[in-house]
Write an enzyme that holds these catalytic residues in place. Structure first.
Site, PDB file in Angstrom:
ATOM      1  N   GLN A   1       0.827  -1.219   0.000  1.00  0.00           N
ATOM      2  CA  GLN A   1       0.000   0.000   0.000  1.00  0.00           C
ATOM      3  C   GLN A   1       0.858   1.265   0.000  1.00  0.00           C
ATOM      4  O   GLN A   1       0.333   2.375   0.037  1.00  0.00           O
ATOM      5  CB  GLN A   1      -0.932  -0.004   1.214  1.00  0.00           C
ATOM      6  CG  GLN A   1      -1.930  -1.152   1.172  1.00  0.00           C
ATOM      7  CD  GLN A   1      -2.717  -1.316   2.462  1.00  0.00           C
ATOM      8  OE1 GLN A   1      -2.659  -0.480   3.367  1.00  0.00           O
ATOM      9  NE2 GLN A   1      -3.466  -2.404   2.560  1.00  0.00           N
TER      10      GLN A   1
ATOM     11  N   HIS B   1      -1.252   0.104   5.585  1.00  0.00           N
ATOM     12  CA  HIS B   1      -1.882   1.035   6.527  1.00  0.00           C
ATOM     13  C   HIS B   1      -1.017   2.233   6.890  1.00  0.00           C
ATOM     14  O   HIS B   1      -0.783   2.508   8.066  1.00  0.00           O
ATOM     15  CB  HIS B   1      -2.299   0.302   7.807  1.00  0.00           C
ATOM     16  CG  HIS B   1      -3.354  -0.750   7.571  1.00  0.00           C
ATOM     17  ND1 HIS B   1      -4.018  -1.350   8.614  1.00  0.00           N
ATOM     18  CD2 HIS B   1      -3.846  -1.296   6.441  1.00  0.00           C
ATOM     19  CE1 HIS B   1      -4.894  -2.231   8.121  1.00  0.00           C
ATOM     20  NE2 HIS B   1      -4.789  -2.220   6.799  1.00  0.00           N
TER      21      HIS B   1
ATOM     22  N   GLU C   1     -15.464   3.010   9.255  1.00  0.00           N
ATOM     23  CA  GLU C   1     -15.975   4.032  10.181  1.00  0.00           C
ATOM     24  C   GLU C   1     -15.818   5.432   9.623  1.00  0.00           C
ATOM     25  O   GLU C   1     -14.772   5.774   9.079  1.00  0.00           O
ATOM     26  CB  GLU C   1     -15.181   4.009  11.500  1.00  0.00           C
ATOM     27  CG  GLU C   1     -15.254   2.715  12.254  1.00  0.00           C
ATOM     28  CD  GLU C   1     -14.517   2.783  13.589  1.00  0.00           C
ATOM     29  OE1 GLU C   1     -13.840   3.804  13.876  1.00  0.00           O
ATOM     30  OE2 GLU C   1     -14.628   1.795  14.347  1.00  0.00           O
TER      31      GLU C   1
ATOM     32  N   TYR D   1     -10.428   6.462  19.708  1.00  0.00           N
ATOM     33  CA  TYR D   1     -11.407   5.815  18.831  1.00  0.00           C
ATOM     34  C   TYR D   1     -11.390   4.296  18.938  1.00  0.00           C
ATOM     35  O   TYR D   1     -12.083   3.606  18.211  1.00  0.00           O
ATOM     36  CB  TYR D   1     -11.263   6.378  17.405  1.00  0.00           C
ATOM     37  CG  TYR D   1     -11.745   7.822  17.445  1.00  0.00           C
ATOM     38  CD1 TYR D   1     -13.060   8.140  17.170  1.00  0.00           C
ATOM     39  CD2 TYR D   1     -10.914   8.840  17.929  1.00  0.00           C
ATOM     40  CE1 TYR D   1     -13.549   9.428  17.320  1.00  0.00           C
ATOM     41  CE2 TYR D   1     -11.382  10.138  18.083  1.00  0.00           C
ATOM     42  CZ  TYR D   1     -12.699  10.425  17.782  1.00  0.00           C
ATOM     43  OH  TYR D   1     -13.182  11.692  17.963  1.00  0.00           O
TER      44      TYR D   1
ATOM     45  N   TYR E   1      -9.655 -10.464  10.162  1.00  0.00           N
ATOM     46  CA  TYR E   1      -9.821 -11.218   8.917  1.00  0.00           C
ATOM     47  C   TYR E   1      -9.791 -12.728   9.135  1.00  0.00           C
ATOM     48  O   TYR E   1     -10.371 -13.484   8.375  1.00  0.00           O
ATOM     49  CB  TYR E   1      -8.729 -10.828   7.908  1.00  0.00           C
ATOM     50  CG  TYR E   1      -8.915  -9.445   7.337  1.00  0.00           C
ATOM     51  CD1 TYR E   1      -9.989  -9.142   6.502  1.00  0.00           C
ATOM     52  CD2 TYR E   1      -8.007  -8.437   7.633  1.00  0.00           C
ATOM     53  CE1 TYR E   1     -10.169  -7.883   5.982  1.00  0.00           C
ATOM     54  CE2 TYR E   1      -8.164  -7.159   7.106  1.00  0.00           C
ATOM     55  CZ  TYR E   1      -9.254  -6.893   6.279  1.00  0.00           C
ATOM     56  OH  TYR E   1      -9.419  -5.639   5.763  1.00  0.00           O
TER      57      TYR E   1
END
Ligand SMILES: [Ca+2]
Length: 366
Positions: A68, A135, A236, A246, A257
């Site tokens: 990513q 991430h 979210e 959070y 997963y």
């Protein structure tokens, strides 16, 4: 027939493909209506409304492309008209096969058919660098006071999102030069905990307990919203409060997963809960709040670029509540939605599978 053509009957806008890119990730409008577009492999372009691209802008950093990671977001300094400062985020390699998100700023100078970044300065580095390719988060946004917010993903490491000696899984708040504002919530941390690893990251933290925050935007009243990719379920949209926690990875309305459960938000009311959450997931690419009047009735609504959902999702915001009011099928993974100065929407597809990395221009149907 292009991939989005079948979708056009279902949406209130005409979709015009303008050009395409190699794994595009982010788009920012220049004051004159042209765009800066990033490609994940590390190239930055100036693009005009006809789709004509500059040659790649020079002076870019080495980006750690893979998984990513790569070149990420691009944003203009609020006083760009005078100082020409551009901010970029990217994955930066470190020692021992580690990497982390970084944010740099530089002066953009246009030359014949291209541009150059000078006075390049890294103003923030995710701490610590870790192994892995996921991430990063690394969206960038400025508030009305010129303070800079960076979404810093959990790097798929889970628990650091609750560790105050790390900026992993946090939203950080900085001045435009990367220094720490004196009114950040955790600047007095040494008074509370004199034995911490004093690397200065406490003071950067604005909120914590985030997973992969890929959308970062302010609503019309200046409140910060963050859109996060959840695990299996539980994407979210969060209204960010100063010093708010959070809850990730302690709570999530999704689960791991591999099937292991994560307790839902309602089991731990001490954590901030999302305004709205999605199972099945929408897989956010980014988030904006629409400010224009070209699309009637949309002003103040959140728009979410949907990757796996292959859609643009429109969400009505009402105090601390939110509800999905429309989902516009796009026929491709949508990485980024951006609002032009005139209120048009310009959209980047992801490039993966049958999604072709195109730049699309969306205007209301007559
Ligand atoms: Ca759960």
């Amino acid at each position: 027939m292009f991939a989005g053509a079948h979708a056009q009957a279902d949406v209130p806008f005409d979709i015009r493909p303008v050009t395409s890119f190699d794994e595009p990730w982010a788009l920012a409008f220049l004051p004159d209506g042209r765009m800066l577009v990033t490609e994940k492999k590390g190239r930055l372009f100036i693009v005009d409304r006809e789709g004509k691209k500059s040659r790649p802008i020079s002076g870019m950093p080495d980006v750690d492309y893979g998984g990513q990671g790569g070149l990420g977001d691009v944003a203009l300094h609020p006083d760009f008209a005078n100082n020409k400062l551009v901010y970029i985020s990217y994955a930066e390699g470190g020692v021992g096969d580690t990497r982390g998100a970084a944010v740099a700023r530089a002066v953009l100078t246009e030359a014949e058919g291209t541009g150059e970044l000078t006075n390049f300065e890294v103003i923030w580095r995710q701490y610590p660098k870790v192994v892995g390719f996921g991430h990063y988060g690394h969206r960038i946004a400025f508030d009305d006071n010129g303070l800079l917010y960076i979404s810093s993903g959990d790097r798929q490491k889970f628990t650091p999102a609750q560790d105050m000696q790390s900026t992993i899984g946090k939203i950080v708040r900085l001045r435009d030069d990367g220094s720490i504002p004196g009114d950040n919530p955790f600047v007095d941390y040494l008074k509370d905990d004199p034995f911490v690893d004093d690397d200065g990251v406490y003071g950067q933290i604005w909120s914590l307990g985030h997973r992969n925050p890929l959308g970062l935007a302010f609503d019309l009243s200046g409140r910060l919203l963050v859109m996060e990719m959840g695990p299996a379920g539980g994407d979210e949209l969060n209204l960010i409060k100063r010093a708010g926690n959070y809850g990730y990875p302690v709570v999530s309305n999704g689960d791991h997963y591999d099937g292991r459960e994560i307790p839902d938000h309602d089991t731990r009311p001490e954590f901030e809960k999302p305004m709205i959450w999605w199972t099945p997931v929408v897989s956010p690419g980014n988030l904006i709040v629409y400010r224009g009047s070209l699309f009637p009735g949309w002003r103040g609504d959140a728009l979410i670029a949907g990757l796996s959902s292959k859609a643009i999702i429109r969400v009505d915001l009402d105090g601390e509540e939110a509800r999905e009011v429309a989902r516009y099928p796009m026929g491709a993974r949508i990485r980024c939605v951006a609002e032009a100065p005139d209120g048009e929407l310009w959209v980047l597809e992801d490039e993966r599978g049958d999604s072709a990395g195109r730049l699309l221009r969306l205007t209301p149907k007559d």
